[in-house]
Scaffold this motif. Structure first.
Motif, PDB file in Angstrom:
ATOM      1  N   LEU A 266       0.811  -1.557   0.372  1.00 52.35           N
ATOM      2  CA  LEU A 266       0.749  -0.135   0.149  1.00 52.35           C
ATOM      3  C   LEU A 266       1.051   1.435   0.117  1.00 52.35           C
ATOM      4  CD1 LEU A 266      -2.795  -1.276   2.262  1.00 52.35           C
ATOM      5  CD2 LEU A 266      -2.991  -0.579   0.060  1.00 52.35           C
ATOM      6  N   LYS A 267       1.734   1.177   0.750  1.00 51.01           N
ATOM      7  CA  LYS A 267       2.349   2.184   0.894  1.00 51.01           C
ATOM      8  C   LYS A 267       3.545   2.874  -0.643  1.00 51.01           C
ATOM      9  CE  LYS A 267       4.082   1.617   5.555  1.00 51.01           C
ATOM     10  NZ  LYS A 267       4.947   1.326   6.822  1.00 51.01           N
ATOM     11  N   TRP A 268       4.228   2.134  -1.399  1.00 48.16           N
ATOM     12  CA  TRP A 268       4.458   2.276  -2.298  1.00 48.16           C
ATOM     13  C   TRP A 268       3.075   2.442  -3.603  1.00 48.16           C
ATOM     14  CZ3 TRP A 268       9.450   3.345  -3.382  1.00 48.16           C
ATOM     15  CH2 TRP A 268       9.705   2.975  -2.476  1.00 48.16           C
ATOM     16  N   ALA A 269       1.820   2.051  -3.023  1.00 49.97           N
ATOM     17  CA  ALA A 269       0.429   1.974  -4.528  1.00 49.97           C
ATOM     18  C   ALA A 269       0.356   3.463  -4.197  1.00 49.97           C
ATOM     19  CB  ALA A 269      -0.041   0.973  -4.143  1.00 49.97           C
ATOM     20  N   SER A 270       0.566   3.571  -2.851  1.00 51.56           N
ATOM     21  CA  SER A 270       0.123   5.404  -2.502  1.00 51.56           C
ATOM     22  C   SER A 270       1.020   6.407  -4.168  1.00 51.56           C
ATOM     23  CB  SER A 270       0.373   5.694  -0.682  1.00 51.56           C
ATOM     24  OG  SER A 270       2.131   5.431  -1.114  1.00 51.56           O
ATOM     25  N   LEU A 271       1.762   5.900  -4.384  1.00 56.23           N
ATOM     26  CA  LEU A 271       2.692   6.675  -5.168  1.00 56.23           C
ATOM     27  C   LEU A 271       1.990   7.383  -6.760  1.00 56.23           C
ATOM     28  CD1 LEU A 271       6.471   5.681  -5.178  1.00 56.23           C
ATOM     29  CD2 LEU A 271       5.514   6.997  -3.758  1.00 56.23           C
ATOM     30  N   GLY A 272       1.036   6.009  -6.435  1.00 58.91           N
ATOM     31  CA  GLY A 272       0.365   5.994  -8.381  1.00 58.91           C
ATOM     32  C   GLY A 272      -1.320   6.899  -7.622  1.00 58.91           C
ATOM     33  N   LEU A 273      -2.057   6.401  -6.406  1.00 57.98           N
ATOM     34  CA  LEU A 273      -3.302   7.266  -5.664  1.00 57.98           C
ATOM     35  C   LEU A 273      -3.644   9.316  -6.180  1.00 57.98           C
ATOM     36  CD1 LEU A 273      -5.644   6.598  -4.348  1.00 57.98           C
ATOM     37  CD2 LEU A 273      -4.604   7.288  -2.022  1.00 57.98           C
ATOM     38  N   PRO A 274      -2.839   9.653  -5.950  1.00 57.38           N
ATOM     39  CA  PRO A 274      -3.097  10.875  -6.450  1.00 57.38           C
ATOM     40  C   PRO A 274      -3.899  10.831  -8.516  1.00 57.38           C
ATOM     41  CG  PRO A 274      -0.987  11.624  -5.548  1.00 57.38           C
ATOM     42  CD  PRO A 274      -1.370   9.964  -5.139  1.00 57.38           C
ATOM     43  N   ALA A 275      -2.447  10.335  -9.255  1.00 57.77           N
ATOM     44  CA  ALA A 275      -2.842  10.113 -10.963  1.00 57.77           C
ATOM     45  C   ALA A 275      -4.197   9.494 -10.741  1.00 57.77           C
ATOM     46  CB  ALA A 275      -1.679   9.426 -11.408  1.00 57.77           C
ATOM     47  N   TYR A 276      -4.634   8.411 -10.079  1.00 60.32           N
ATOM     48  CA  TYR A 276      -5.438   7.738 -10.124  1.00 60.32           C
ATOM     49  C   TYR A 276      -7.064   8.703  -9.838  1.00 60.32           C
ATOM     50  CZ  TYR A 276      -8.941   3.750  -9.724  1.00 60.32           C
ATOM     51  OH  TYR A 276     -10.302   3.182  -9.743  1.00 60.32           O
ATOM     52  N   ALA A 277      -6.467   9.182  -9.177  1.00 66.38           N
ATOM     53  CA  ALA A 277      -7.813  10.478  -8.428  1.00 66.38           C
ATOM     54  C   ALA A 277      -7.658  11.401  -9.967  1.00 66.38           C
ATOM     55  CB  ALA A 277      -7.511  11.189  -7.469  1.00 66.38           C
ATOM     56  N   PHE A 278      -6.958  11.682 -10.529  1.00 61.83           N
ATOM     57  CA  PHE A 278      -7.051  12.435 -11.591  1.00 61.83           C
ATOM     58  C   PHE A 278      -7.560  12.637 -13.222  1.00 61.83           C
ATOM     59  CE2 PHE A 278      -5.207  14.390 -15.534  1.00 61.83           C
ATOM     60  CZ  PHE A 278      -4.809  15.743 -15.766  1.00 61.83           C
ATOM     61  N   ASN A 279      -6.996  10.475 -12.845  1.00 59.82           N
ATOM     62  CA  ASN A 279      -7.376  10.413 -14.453  1.00 59.82           C
ATOM     63  C   ASN A 279      -8.486   9.565 -13.461  1.00 59.82           C
ATOM     64  OD1 ASN A 279      -4.821  10.089 -15.007  1.00 59.82           O
ATOM     65  ND2 ASN A 279      -4.528   8.059 -13.895  1.00 59.82           N
ATOM     66  N   GLY A 280      -9.687  10.093 -13.407  1.00 56.30           N
ATOM     67  CA  GLY A 280     -11.071   9.640 -13.012  1.00 56.30           C
ATOM     68  C   GLY A 280     -11.950  11.501 -13.391  1.00 56.30           C
ATOM     69  N   ILE A 281     -10.847  12.045 -13.118  1.00 59.47           N
ATOM     70  CA  ILE A 281     -11.798  13.858 -13.610  1.00 59.47           C
ATOM     71  C   ILE A 281     -11.464  13.642 -14.798  1.00 59.47           C
ATOM     72  CG2 ILE A 281     -11.299  16.181 -13.349  1.00 59.47           C
ATOM     73  CD1 ILE A 281     -10.441  15.494 -10.382  1.00 59.47           C
ATOM     74  N   SER A 282     -10.597  13.253 -15.573  1.00 59.25           N
ATOM     75  CA  SER A 282      -9.634  13.598 -17.069  1.00 59.25           C
ATOM     76  C   SER A 282     -10.447  12.759 -17.757  1.00 59.25           C
ATOM     77  CB  SER A 282      -8.450  13.541 -16.941  1.00 59.25           C
ATOM     78  OG  SER A 282      -8.102  11.912 -17.058  1.00 59.25           O
TER      79      SER A 282
END
Length: 603
Positions: A266-282
């Motif tokens: 989970l700690k390493w996966a968190s590096l992609g969480l902001p991008a995941y959120a942004f991708n939902g918007i884009s």
């Protein structure tokens, strides 16, 4: 990723959806310099206030000019004028609006209005007379349009599935403990993170498509910016959970070694969480404009890169091999690459008609998105969490039942992509028509989408029934698993019909802004009816895994039938009026900000 993430997700990492006006023009072989009977850039049209009560005062109603510069990238042949004066209970030869009649012109009415970019469909200008009764040709027209929209969306989600498969395969060959930890970590990520971000982003399904076809297409960018602010605020509590997940998992009686590895995941996966959120918007930013092919192209480029990254970082040469943590890092890199590609595409390869400059308004009206987003979390996360509960219950039945559950869930997840894509396409189409104030055709879209969902469900049901005795061999050759899969597949076949219908009606409810209704339906369907009934059958009546799937099917029958009844009884004229009021409020807010900016500049 967890099984739930596969079945009931719309990962923003892989946008889903798109096709532009310029491509439409090229497909028809029409030169932008030779309009096809459409208005030229010099044409002007009268406009009215959105509502008689919202009309600005004479001091607030200056003459405005056609803002051609903002839409100069669109050929005029594909830009349809918004002409509310033609809008009435019945459309006429010059327009196709079917919403409430507009108020009369007054001295406060702006004389000139901007041209409106839109997703141009030839049939949208057709005169629909409600007195003529059933119009099967209109339903067929909408079936063709929805098919055109849904196919690239389905391709996107199937390609997205490859990201999940690559991660599972790369870790699965390390050790059983590593596979268990990655499963636990991805399940925790889905329950506490991805489902939350997807739920909040679903609010844009209500706001963006109708804004794009309105007189204020720049609101697509404005609402996207506002959702970025809301999503950024949501990241902090999610990251707090992820970085303290080991103690949480130990408190839930997980094995210490598995809990420690899952927390590392989970700690390493968190590096992609902001991008995941942004991708939902884009993704929604693109799809609201009809750009359904964009994410498919992006994921076609990123999927092989993700597979290569998984191999290099988990199994590659010694200098770069990271082992277990290589898989979440590869996934995080892929999410960020998708974000980067989305930004590049949005900035350099499509017109900026939908964009709004970042300003103070980007931080206003957040409460509307929070309210819709929380309801969206209830609608989305309730499904994700229910499947995790069913998977947990299956693990308590024994290894054969758990293996069978994996086969059935992967199968249902794969077939679900088609109706889910149709639900996305339906949401966009309805939102666009509401923005155009075309209430009559919206009703036909609902009927067409439901018919398509039933047809797709019947196709998948037939496939499962025909191959039910050999289906499990695609995944496992254990005779016990094969026989149990064949035994349960008939109920899974029935499940397909109602699962698809529920996916489409969920898209319709999102387009209407009725996420709260969808949340109530899902919560009652799964947690009041389906799961308790399934657990009772599985453990009290010794129905085992069959009992769990019977419970899920009962839940979906209830949810899909009630939501279908709601959708078919919707007053689309009222929904158009809701959109008009929302847009009028934004128009007044924009006028106030412009006036304040002008006053500051004068000082």
């Amino acid at each position: 990723m967890s099984s739930t993430y596969v079945h009931y997700s719309t990962p923003s990492s892989l946008p889903s959806d798109y096709a532009v006006l310029s491509r439409y023009a090229a497909a028809r072989g029409i030169s932008p310099d030779q309009p096809e009977g459409g208005p030229t850039s010099n044409d002007t049209f009268s406009d009215t206030a959105e509502d008689a009560n919202d009309m600005p005062s004479s001091e607030e109603a200056p003459l405005v000019t056609n803002k051609r510069a903002r839409r100069s990238s669109f050929p005029t042949a594909y830009v349809t004028p918004f002409n509310p004066t033609s809008m009435g209970p019945l459309p006429d030869k010059t327009g196709h609006r079917s919403g409430p009649a507009a108020p009369a012109l007054s001295e406060n009415t702006p004389l000139l209005a901007p041209l409106v970019p839109r997703i141009l469909e030839e049939v949208d200008g057709e005169d629909l007379n409600p007195e003529s009764g059933a119009r099967p040709n209109v339903v067929w027209e909408e079936i063709r349009i929805l098919t055109k929209y849904a196919l690239p969306v389905c391709g996107t989600h199937l390609l997205e599935y490859s990201l999940v498969v690559a991660s599972v395969i790369s870790i699965g060959h390390l050790s059983t403990t590593a596979l268990a930890a990655s499963t636990l970590g991805s399940m925790t990520a889905s329950v506490s993170g991805y489902s939350i971000m997807q739920g909040f982003a679903s609010a844009l399904d209500t706001m963006l498509p109708s804004a794009w076809t309105s007189t204020q297409p720049q609101l697509v960018g404005l609402w996207s910016q506002r959702m970025a602010v809301v999503s950024a605020a949501c990241l902090f509590p999610i990251l707090l959970i992820w970085f303290n997940s080991e103690s949480i998992l130990l408190g839930l009686k997980q094995e210490p070694e598995v809990a420690s590895l899952a927390a590392t995941y989970l700690k390493w996966a968190s590096l992609g969480l902001p991008a995941y959120a942004f991708n939902g918007i884009s993704r929604r930013y693109f799809q609201s404009q009809g750009l359904f092919a964009v994410p498919t192209r992006i994921i076609m480029c990123i999927a092989p890169v993700n597979a290569l990254l998984n191999w290099i970082l988990v199994w590659g040469p010694e200098p770069v091999r990271l082992g277990f943590i290589g898989a979440p890092i590869a996934t995080a890199i892929s999410f960020n690459l998708i974000s980067l590609c989305s930004v590049i595409y949005g900035v350099w390869f499509i017109p900026h008609t939908a964009w709004h400059p970042i300003c103070r308004r980007s931080f206003t009206s957040l409460g509307v998105l929070v309210q819709l987003g929380l309801a969206g979390v209830g609608q989305t996360a309730s499904e994700w969490w229910s499947w995790e509960l069913v998977g947990l219950a299956a693990s308590m039945l024994g290894p054969i039942q758990l293996a069978t559950q994996s086969v059935l869930l992967v199968s249902a997840s794969t077939t679900f992509q088609a109706p889910f894509a149709l639900g996305v396409a339906t949401s966009v189409r309805i939102g666009n028509l509401l923005g155009e104030e075309n209430a009559l055709r919206t009703g036909y879209v609902v009927k067409a989408a439901m018919l398509m969902a039933l047809a797709v469900g019947c196709i998948w049901s037939t496939m499962f029934m025909i191959f039910r005795h050999s289906w499990a061999h695609l995944f496992n050759d254990d005779s016990s698993v094969v026989s149990m899969v064949a035994f349960i597949l008939p109920i899974v076949a029935l499940f397909q019909v109602f699962d698809g219908l529920g996916a489409v009606t969920a898209g319709i409810l999102r387009a209407e802004g009725k996420q709260f209704t969808g949340a109530l339906l899902n919560l009652s369907a799964y947690y009041v009816i389906g799961i308790p009934f399934g657990l009772w059958l599985a453990f009290s009546k010794n129905a085992d895994l069959m009992g769990l799937w019977v419970g899920l099917t009962v839940a979906l029958v209830y949810e899909s039938l009630v939501s279908s009844w709601i959708c078919l009884r919707t007053d689309w004229t009222y929904e158009v009026e809701k959109v008009r009021r929302r847009l009028a409020a934004e128009q007044k807010a924009g006028a106030r900000e412009d006036a304040e900016a002008a006053a500051r500049h004068a000082r």
